[in-house]
Design a protein around this motif. Structure first.
Motif, short mmCIF file in Angstrom:
data_model
loop_
_atom_site.label_atom_id
_atom_site.label_comp_id
_atom_site.label_asym_id
_atom_site.label_seq_id
_atom_site.Cartn_x
_atom_site.Cartn_y
_atom_site.Cartn_z
N THR A 33 0.80 -1.22 0.00
CA THR A 33 0.00 0.00 0.00
C THR A 33 0.84 1.27 0.00
OG1 THR A 33 -0.10 0.05 2.41
CG2 THR A 33 -1.85 -1.16 1.27
N GLY A 34 2.10 1.18 0.42
CA GLY A 34 2.95 2.36 0.54
C GLY A 34 2.74 3.11 1.84
N ASN A 35 1.97 2.55 2.76
CA ASN A 35 1.70 3.18 4.04
C ASN A 35 2.74 2.78 5.08
OD1 ASN A 35 -0.60 4.22 2.87
ND2 ASN A 35 -1.93 2.66 3.72
N VAL A 36 3.01 3.67 6.03
CA VAL A 36 3.93 3.38 7.13
C VAL A 36 3.09 2.95 8.33
CG1 VAL A 36 5.63 4.37 8.71
CG2 VAL A 36 5.66 5.00 6.30
N PHE A 37 3.54 1.90 9.00
CA PHE A 37 2.84 1.35 10.16
C PHE A 37 3.74 1.50 11.38
CE2 PHE A 37 2.15 -2.27 13.00
CZ PHE A 37 0.80 -2.12 13.29
N ILE A 38 3.16 1.98 12.48
CA ILE A 38 3.89 2.13 13.75
C ILE A 38 3.14 1.33 14.81
CG2 ILE A 38 4.67 3.71 15.55
CD1 ILE A 38 4.69 5.94 13.45
N LEU A 39 3.88 0.48 15.54
CA LEU A 39 3.36 -0.26 16.67
C LEU A 39 4.09 0.22 17.91
CD1 LEU A 39 1.61 -2.55 17.86
CD2 LEU A 39 3.52 -4.09 17.36
N ALA A 40 3.35 0.74 18.88
CA ALA A 40 3.97 1.32 20.07
C ALA A 40 3.13 1.03 21.31
CB ALA A 40 4.14 2.82 19.90
N GLY A 41 3.77 1.17 22.48
CA GLY A 41 3.05 1.02 23.74
C GLY A 41 2.36 -0.31 23.86
N ASP A 42 1.25 -0.32 24.61
CA ASP A 42 0.52 -1.57 24.83
C ASP A 42 -0.26 -1.98 23.59
OD1 ASP A 42 1.42 -1.83 27.44
OD2 ASP A 42 -0.21 -0.61 28.22
N ASN A 43 -1.05 -1.09 23.04
CA ASN A 43 -1.89 -1.42 21.88
C ASN A 43 -2.03 -0.25 20.92
OD1 ASN A 43 -2.54 -4.10 22.57
ND2 ASN A 43 -4.04 -3.36 24.05
N ILE A 44 -1.02 0.55 20.77
CA ILE A 44 -1.11 1.70 19.88
C ILE A 44 -0.63 1.29 18.50
CG2 ILE A 44 -0.29 4.03 19.40
CD1 ILE A 44 0.00 4.40 22.44
N GLU A 45 -1.52 1.40 17.53
CA GLU A 45 -1.20 1.11 16.14
C GLU A 45 -1.56 2.35 15.32
OE1 GLU A 45 -3.31 -2.37 14.94
OE2 GLU A 45 -2.35 -3.61 16.46
N ILE A 46 -0.61 2.83 14.54
CA ILE A 46 -0.81 4.03 13.73
C ILE A 46 -0.44 3.71 12.28
CG2 ILE A 46 -0.11 6.43 13.35
CD1 ILE A 46 0.65 6.52 16.34
N GLU A 47 -1.26 4.19 11.37
CA GLU A 47 -0.98 4.04 9.94
C GLU A 47 -0.83 5.43 9.34
OE1 GLU A 47 -2.62 1.38 6.25
OE2 GLU A 47 -4.07 2.09 7.72
N ILE A 48 0.26 5.64 8.60
CA ILE A 48 0.51 6.92 7.95
C ILE A 48 0.39 6.71 6.45
CG2 ILE A 48 2.13 8.83 7.65
CD1 ILE A 48 3.57 7.83 10.20
N TYR A 49 -0.54 7.43 5.85
CA TYR A 49 -0.77 7.30 4.41
C TYR A 49 0.27 8.09 3.61
CZ TYR A 49 -5.19 5.59 6.18
OH TYR A 49 -6.14 4.89 6.87
N ARG A 50 0.34 7.83 2.34
CA ARG A 50 1.34 8.45 1.47
C ARG A 50 1.22 9.98 1.42
NH1 ARG A 50 4.56 5.51 -1.18
NH2 ARG A 50 4.83 6.92 -2.94
N ASN A 51 0.03 10.52 1.65
CA ASN A 51 -0.17 11.98 1.61
C ASN A 51 0.16 12.65 2.95
OD1 ASN A 51 -2.34 11.24 3.17
ND2 ASN A 51 -3.90 11.99 1.76
N GLY A 52 0.58 11.86 3.96
CA GLY A 52 0.95 12.42 5.25
C GLY A 52 -0.15 12.37 6.29
N ARG A 53 -1.36 12.05 5.89
CA ARG A 53 -2.45 11.90 6.87
C ARG A 53 -2.24 10.59 7.61
NH1 ARG A 53 -7.30 15.06 6.10
NH2 ARG A 53 -6.93 16.52 4.41
N TRP A 54 -2.72 10.53 8.85
CA TRP A 54 -2.54 9.33 9.64
C TRP A 54 -3.78 9.05 10.48
CZ3 TRP A 54 -2.61 9.79 15.01
CH2 TRP A 54 -2.50 11.08 15.50
#
Length: 57
Positions: A33-54
């Motif tokens: 997809t070209g998206n960046v995925f961040i896994l942090a803390g206990d259950n924090i999951e973040i997806e950053i799209y190609r346009n910079g929105r997350w």
């Protein structure tokens, strides 16, 4: 390859997470997809799209 927008947002989010003493376990570029995925803390999951929105997953 991540976009410049993704890079800036990724660093900003990682700084916010570490300022809150949240460990960051994984930062990964999804090649499908070209998206960046961040896994942090206990259950924090973040997806950053190609346009910079997350969003939290």
């Amino acid at each position: 390859m991540p976009t410049a927008d993704q890079g800036v947002i990724c660093i900003t989010l990682c700084q916010s997470l570490t300022n809150s003493f949240m460990p960051i376990f994984v930062i990964r570029l999804d090649e499908r997809t070209g998206n960046v995925f961040i896994l942090a803390g206990d259950n924090i999951e973040i997806e950053i799209y190609r346009n910079g929105r997350w969003r939290f997953l």
